[in-house]
Design an enzyme around this catalytic site. Structure first.
Site, short mmCIF file in Angstrom:
data_model
loop_
_atom_site.label_atom_id
_atom_site.label_comp_id
_atom_site.label_asym_id
_atom_site.label_seq_id
_atom_site.Cartn_x
_atom_site.Cartn_y
_atom_site.Cartn_z
N ASP A 58 43.30 17.80 16.98
CA ASP A 58 42.63 18.82 16.18
C ASP A 58 43.31 18.94 14.81
O ASP A 58 44.52 18.82 14.71
CB ASP A 58 42.70 20.15 16.93
CG ASP A 58 41.70 21.15 16.41
OD1 ASP A 58 40.84 20.76 15.61
OD2 ASP A 58 41.77 22.32 16.82
N HIS B 232 39.21 12.41 8.88
CA HIS B 232 38.94 11.74 10.17
C HIS B 232 39.59 10.35 10.21
O HIS B 232 40.09 9.93 11.25
CB HIS B 232 37.44 11.64 10.42
CG HIS B 232 36.81 12.98 10.72
ND1 HIS B 232 37.30 13.83 11.67
CD2 HIS B 232 35.74 13.62 10.17
CE1 HIS B 232 36.56 14.93 11.71
NE2 HIS B 232 35.60 14.84 10.80
N LEU C 248 48.65 -0.15 29.17
CA LEU C 248 48.32 1.22 28.78
C LEU C 248 46.81 1.41 28.85
O LEU C 248 46.06 0.62 28.28
CB LEU C 248 48.83 1.50 27.35
CG LEU C 248 48.66 2.93 26.85
CD1 LEU C 248 49.85 3.31 25.98
CD2 LEU C 248 47.40 3.16 26.05
#
Lengths: 282, 254
Positions: free
Chosen positions: A34, A51, A148
């Site tokens: 956020d 972004h 991962l």
């Protein structure tokens, strides 16, 4: 920028990572990334730049997690509620995703070398056809990697995830793959898109889940940091992990599935992969 | 081998330093709080005055407050005070989440503690699982508060039960496409809960923030706010948390 940023860890940082790694490392970290828009506003740049910076931070974070030996990372990239944002911002976010998934497919050899397996969690039917095809290709191309697992929650909400899991289970009962008595917490947990996180980090000072991993956080250490996501550093991550090491609840033993449940889950998994294959060519 | 030993040694040192810093912070906090005032076990007149002064300033009206109650750290009177403070503040629903499972067993003690603290304070306290025992109010505009105690069983197990009931055909839940939407499944699920608003605020004490399995479906927009680091429950930290909640800005995805 690439999906996993190389050369972003100094010798001293790597040393600190190794020190922290001597203790318990969360086996699954979730991030609510956020603060991209607030970062853009603060620095007087366009929202889309915020972004992009957010994505760059994700690639750095992935490198830190690889160095720390965290086997699973989940990030909240786009909520179903985010479709309510302005058309301009939604389409910019979709373009960013297109660009990044194309990039991922271009550098697939590198991704496979890192051993990153990609999983997109969410209601894929809400995505534009071309993007859905790209994410399906990305998932299929990284299917066999096991160092991962990166889960990206896209067109996702926790309530939607629970609702979809309920549909699959009820279908299973109606198709006689399961009985109603087979339904328990463990089965629901395994039918969901995402597994349980041990540590959840939310940046930018907000202190709520915003419909993310609602089912999965019952034993999760929730860590709220004031820093904006693009300004998140290795030190913030290490602080979160030290906090986790101090307060994490003990691990629970794994429960083994009965044969019917396992068969149902295997079938569901197969169905998901087949569905992805059908989405590749739209 | 040697470098591993050094790393482990440094790891222990790092945690030791963090422990010392936290201990110093706790001692300082306790000393500071005790020096300023001694908090009573009961709701005092000054508590009432201070809430009456500050509550009207809060624009973001709180509908449902959940307190994560850990009987290892919180006394029954701590919980009773939270109810009375919330009654005065005008919060219509206060719930306790019973982490240890001991609060449900002590429900009666909590009831009497609340009654003891309520004396002379206008308002009506209703227990969701009890008939109206004290439905009297002083004046028409008195606040009303409804108390619930939830535990783990109201969370995941209740969702599981709902899925089971739909699978057995005992609850009707229709879907328009192949998968339920949030609205379709949500409508079936909320029938199994009593009609109360989703929690707006979760208050917890201590350094660990965790939902402990509190109703997953209902906490999607709930704010988690720490009441105190040392598990203490006092009027200053309660009002501080309410002010912090007031500053929270919900964007609903926008």
């Amino acid at each position: 920028m690439s999906w996993v940023k190389e050369n972003c860890v100094s010798f001293f940082q790597l040393f600190c990572i190794k020190v922290v790694k001597s203790g318990r490392i969360p086996q699954h970290i979730a991030f609510i990334m956020d603060g991209n828009r607030r970062f853009a506003k603060k620095n007087s740049v366009k929202t889309s730049v915020g972004h992009h910076k957010g994505f760059d931070k994700l690639s750095e974070t992935l490198k830190w997690c690889l160095d720390l030996g965290v086997p699973e990372v989940t990030v909240y990239a786009f909520s179903i509620e985010n479709f309510k944002r302005s058309d301009e911002e939604v389409s910019a976010l979709m373009d960013l995703a297109r660009d990044k998934f194309k990039r991922l497919l271009d550098e697939i050899d590198l991704i496979n070398e890192w051993g990153v397996r990609l999983h997109i969690a969410g209601r894929l039917s809400l995505l534009p056809d071309d993007l859905r095809s790209l994410v399906s290709q990305a998932m299929l191309a990284t299917k066999h990697n096991n160092i991962l697992q990166l889960n990206i929650a896209y067109a996702y909400t926790g309530r939607d995830e629970i609702s979809r899991a309920a549909s699959h289970i009820i279908d299973g009962v109606q198709n006689n793959e399961l009985t109603a008595d087979d339904i328990d917490e463990n089965l629901v947990s395994q039918t969901l898109d995402l597994g349980e996180a041990e540590l959840l980090v939310r940046t930018s000072g907000e202190v709520r889940l915003s419909d993310f991993m609602l089912w999965q956080v019952s034993r999760t250490v929730l860590y709220f940091s004031d820093v904006l996501w693009p300004e998140f550093t290795i030190w913030n991550l290490l602080a979160a992990i030290i906090h986790f090491q101090r307060h994490a609840p003990p691990l629970l033993p794994e429960i083994e599935n009965s044969r019917s449940k396992q068969e149902f889950l295997d079938k569901l998994e197969n169905k998901r992969w087949k569905n992805l294959q059908s989405l590749v060519s739209y | 081998m040697l470098s591993r030993l050094i790393r482990q040694f440094l790891f222990i040192i790092v945690h030791l330093i963090v422990n010392i810093l936290v201990a110093v912070q706790n001692v300082y906090h306790r000393f500071w709080v005790k020096k300023r005032k001694v908090f009573s076990d009961e709701v005092t007149k000054s508590d009432i005055m201070i809430i009456m002064e500050h509550a009207p300033k809060m624009k973001n009206r709180l509908k449902h407050l959940v307190f994560l109650a850990d009987t290892n750290h919180h006394s029954i009177s701590d919980l009773a005070r939270v109810v009375i403070w919330s009654l005065i503040s005008g919060v219509p629903y206060v719930s306790f989440y019973d982490i240890t499972g001991e609060l449900k067993q002590n429900e009666e003690k909590l009831f009497w503690a609340i009654e003891k603290n309520k004396k002379g304070i206008p308002g009506c306290i209703k227990w969701s699982n009890k008939p109206d025992l004290n439905g009297y109010t002083y004046g028409m505009n008195a606040n009303k508060i409804i108390i619930n105690i939830f535990n783990y069983m109201n969370g995941r197990p209740q969702i599981v039960n709902c899925i089971k009931q739909i699978a057995k055909g005992e609850v009707l839940c229709k879907k328009k496409s192949t998968e339920y939407t949030t609205q379709e499944f949500g409508e079936a699920l909320i029938q199994t809960y009593s009609l109360i608003p989703d929690p707006d605020l979760i208050l917890y004490t201590g350094p660990l923030c965790c939902s402990y399995g509190l109703m997953p479906w209902q906490i999607r927009l709930t704010e988690f706010i720490q009441l105190s680091l040392d598990h203490s429950v006092n009027i200053d930290s309660y009002l501080g948390a309410l002010f912090k909640y007031n500053k929270c800005d919900q964007r609903f995805g926008k």
